[in-house]
Design a protein around this motif. Structure first.
Motif, short mmCIF file in Angstrom:
data_model
loop_
_atom_site.label_atom_id
_atom_site.label_comp_id
_atom_site.label_asym_id
_atom_site.label_seq_id
_atom_site.Cartn_x
_atom_site.Cartn_y
_atom_site.Cartn_z
N ASP A 1 0.83 -1.20 0.00
CA ASP A 1 0.00 0.00 0.00
C ASP A 1 0.86 1.26 0.00
N LEU A 2 1.96 1.23 0.77
CA LEU A 2 2.84 2.40 0.84
C LEU A 2 3.55 2.63 -0.48
N GLU A 3 4.02 1.56 -1.11
CA GLU A 3 4.69 1.70 -2.41
C GLU A 3 3.74 2.30 -3.45
N LYS A 4 2.48 1.91 -3.34
CA LYS A 4 1.49 2.40 -4.31
C LYS A 4 1.21 3.88 -4.13
N ASN A 5 0.97 4.32 -2.87
CA ASN A 5 0.54 5.71 -2.71
C ASN A 5 1.67 6.69 -2.48
N SER A 6 2.93 6.19 -2.26
CA SER A 6 4.06 7.12 -2.18
C SER A 6 4.50 7.58 -3.57
N GLN A 7 4.23 6.76 -4.60
CA GLN A 7 4.47 7.12 -6.01
C GLN A 7 5.91 7.52 -6.28
N GLY A 8 6.84 7.06 -5.48
CA GLY A 8 8.25 7.30 -5.71
C GLY A 8 8.67 8.75 -5.60
N ASP A 9 7.86 9.59 -4.94
CA ASP A 9 8.17 11.01 -4.89
C ASP A 9 9.34 11.32 -3.95
N CYS A 10 9.47 10.58 -2.89
CA CYS A 10 10.50 10.89 -1.89
C CYS A 10 11.09 9.60 -1.34
N HIS A 11 12.10 9.76 -0.55
CA HIS A 11 12.78 8.60 0.01
C HIS A 11 12.18 8.25 1.37
N VAL A 12 11.76 7.02 1.51
CA VAL A 12 11.24 6.54 2.79
C VAL A 12 11.89 5.20 3.09
N ILE A 13 12.26 5.02 4.33
CA ILE A 13 12.85 3.76 4.78
C ILE A 13 11.84 3.06 5.66
N LEU A 14 11.51 1.83 5.32
CA LEU A 14 10.56 1.03 6.08
C LEU A 14 11.32 -0.07 6.80
N THR A 15 11.22 -0.09 8.12
CA THR A 15 11.91 -1.11 8.90
C THR A 15 10.91 -1.76 9.85
N THR A 16 11.22 -2.96 10.29
CA THR A 16 10.32 -3.70 11.17
C THR A 16 11.05 -4.14 12.43
N VAL A 17 10.29 -4.31 13.50
CA VAL A 17 10.87 -4.81 14.74
C VAL A 17 11.39 -6.23 14.53
N SER A 18 10.61 -7.08 13.86
CA SER A 18 11.03 -8.47 13.66
C SER A 18 12.27 -8.56 12.78
N GLY A 19 12.46 -7.60 11.89
CA GLY A 19 13.59 -7.66 10.99
C GLY A 19 14.87 -7.10 11.56
N ASN A 20 14.77 -6.07 12.41
CA ASN A 20 15.97 -5.37 12.85
C ASN A 20 16.15 -5.26 14.36
N PHE A 21 15.09 -5.56 15.12
CA PHE A 21 15.19 -5.43 16.59
C PHE A 21 14.62 -6.66 17.27
N SER A 22 14.76 -7.82 16.65
CA SER A 22 14.10 -9.03 17.16
C SER A 22 14.64 -9.46 18.53
N GLY A 23 15.86 -9.08 18.87
CA GLY A 23 16.41 -9.45 20.17
C GLY A 23 16.00 -8.53 21.30
N GLU A 24 15.25 -7.49 20.99
CA GLU A 24 14.84 -6.49 21.98
C GLU A 24 13.47 -6.86 22.53
N ILE A 25 13.44 -7.50 23.72
CA ILE A 25 12.17 -8.02 24.23
C ILE A 25 11.18 -6.91 24.58
N GLY A 26 11.68 -5.70 24.82
CA GLY A 26 10.80 -4.59 25.13
C GLY A 26 10.55 -3.67 23.95
N ALA A 27 10.83 -4.15 22.73
CA ALA A 27 10.67 -3.29 21.55
C ALA A 27 9.25 -2.79 21.40
N TRP A 28 8.26 -3.59 21.83
CA TRP A 28 6.86 -3.20 21.69
C TRP A 28 6.50 -1.97 22.52
N THR A 29 7.33 -1.63 23.52
CA THR A 29 7.09 -0.43 24.32
C THR A 29 7.65 0.81 23.64
#
Length: 490
Positions: A67-95
């Motif tokens: 959905d984001l790729e569709k409505n951002s239309q490549g106009d600007c730079h956005v970085i999408l990151t996830t807790v599971s992908g980059n902070f999976s060892g952080e048990i309190g990441a949800w806070t």
């Protein structure tokens, strides 16, 4: 220079691929009208607070990205990151609190703005950028849909902040919220100068939204949330973000696949138990009440021969798991165990829908409302399922816990020990759902509940449980008993 169409979902060890993009200035932040400044164009980092072992969460993240790729239309730079992908060892990441320092020191995630979202959040990218353009990202600012407590509530430790009760707001997480670079930098500096006890005085993490707002507010030394109704709780034409309603998964889990176990004691055989039997228990197929004493007047009651304790109930829950394991061995069609309190009010139909999105029963899994204990200290802390709204474990988890989990004492907290420490030791994934509720409907902000189809609530204190069941779960239920004002126990 603006990097066109440079949109990425970042995973660990992939940062070097983005080097050409990362070191360029990004998002089109032009002139400012409020807290204004002019300067270089910058980037936006979007952090999705997802869960690694939640298949439904993974699906929603995929939809979020598309959905984001569709409505951002490549106009600007956005970085999408996830807790599971980059902070999976952080048990309190949800806070969110532990993530702030990590975001501030990672050059690959340097940004003018940080937008935090749940997998169910959706963004109108052009409208979001337009809103952020109005603020100076170098100042300590955060934006979101602001909630406030109408009265003291147990989930916020019964506190209405006297210093800020009129303007203290906390964000509606499903709508998303944005933190400026200036705020992230100041919070990270505070994190590095203080110990975790000073940053998060309570050992327990209960409501991440409220506790994050307290952390940022810092006894009045930090900013309060800037409310914007454009962070919507229901989709509208002016929304910069909003949550989506999850569709029902198929095939539907049948009631004959679920065993419902209710913890009770002799004290409540004539008060709480009849309410359970007259409401949601009628919708079940496999159901039992587990008590400390036999009572032939109560149908479906099992005497565990485990002494009742005023608090904790660890041995009782351990005995229930062992009891149900034997039933599951005899009836392999039963794939789920739900452990509820005798003052839990729930919808069996909605639980069926929910479990249909978590179909794995041969791989251990635990579901419910997540709380945390000392989660700012990864070496000492852990997450656990709080019991009041119901704790759900699949057949594989039942088998593993029955074999490996032993309570240190009868009165140890069953949720913290069995559904926390034992889950962790046995490497059983814990998946949180905000549809389970440890408290009463009145203890939550109206907008928060309005965007949900709740599965459960907890407590009969100062509410009519029949009316709660009728209003939230079964409109055809003939409620009509008087309101109960006796507060027996938490």
């Amino acid at each position: 220079m603006i990097i066109r169409g440079c949109f990425h979902l970042i995973y660990p060890l992939q940062f070097f691929i983005l080097a050409a993009c990362i070191f360029a200035p990004f998002i089109c932040l032009g002139s400012y009208s409020n807290h204004e400044r002019s300067g270089p164009e910058r980037s936006l980092v979007i952090v999705i607070l997802d869960q690694e072992s939640d298949n439904n969460s993974n699906t929603l993240v995929t939809e979020f990205r598309a959905d984001l790729e569709k409505n951002s239309q490549g106009d600007c730079h956005v970085i999408l990151t996830t807790v599971s992908g980059n902070f999976s060892g952080e048990i309190g990441a949800w806070t969110v609190i532990p993530l702030i320092e990590k975001l501030s020191v990672n050059p690959n995630l340097s940004s003018s703005w940080y937008f935090f979202a749940l997998p169910m959040t959706r963004i109108n990218f052009p409208k979001l950028l337009n809103l952020l353009n109005r603020y100076n990202s170098e100042e300590p600012i955060w934006l979101g849909y602001g909630l406030h407590d109408r009265e003291p509530t147990i989930i916020h430790h019964f506190s209405l902040l006297t210093k800020a009760k009129d303007n203290f707001l906390y964000p509606l997480f499903p709508s998303g919220f944005a933190l400026s670079q200036g705020l992230v930098s100041s919070l990270a500096e505070r994190w590095n100068l203080n110990n975790t006890a000073e940053l998060h005085p309570s050992e327990f993490a209960i409501d991440a939204s409220h506790e994050l707002a307290l952390f940022i507010w810092n006894e009045g030394q930090g900013p309060t949330l800037t409310h914007s109704s454009r962070f919507c709780w229901v989709k509208g034409p002016n929304c910069v973000s909003y949550p989506v309603v999850q569709s029902t998964c198929r095939p539907l889990v049948q009631t004959k696949e679920i065993f419902f176990a209710v913890k009770t004691c002799q004290k409540f055989h004539r008060t709480r138990v009849p309410i359970v039997l007259q409401t949601w228990a009628k919708k079940t197929h496999h159901f039992a009440l587990f008590s400390d004493t036999p009572d032939f007047m109560v149908p479906g009651l099992v005497d565990l021969k485990v002494p009742n304790t005023e608090h904790g109930h660890c041995s009782k829950t351990e005995a229930i798991i062992k009891y149900v394991e034997q039933i599951m061995m005899e009836q392999p069609n039963i794939g789920w165990l739900v452990i509820a309190d005798d003052d839990t009010i729930l919808s069996v139909a909605r639980l069926q829908e929910f479990l249909s999105c978590h179909s794995q029963i041969e791989t251990p899994l635990a579901l419910g409302e997540r709380y945390g204990f000392r989660v700012m200290e990864p070496e000492n802390g852990y997450n656990y399922l709080t019991g009041g709204g119901g704790m759900v474990i699949n057949r594989a988890a039942v088998k593993l816990l029955a074999k490996e989990c032993r309570c240190p004492a009868d009165n140890f907290p069953d949720d913290m020990y069995i559904m926390g420490i034992c889950l962790s030791k046995a490497s059983i994934p814990l998946v949180h759902s905000s549809l389970f509720h440890q408290a009463r409907p009145d203890d939550y902000a109206q907008e928060y509940l309005a965007m949900q189809k709740p599965i459960s609530f907890h407590k009969h204190w100062q509410v009519n449980p029949f009316e709660v069941y009728k209003n939230w779960f079964d409109p055809d239920f003939p409620a009509g008993t008087p309101k109960r004002n006796v507060h027996n126990e938490l």
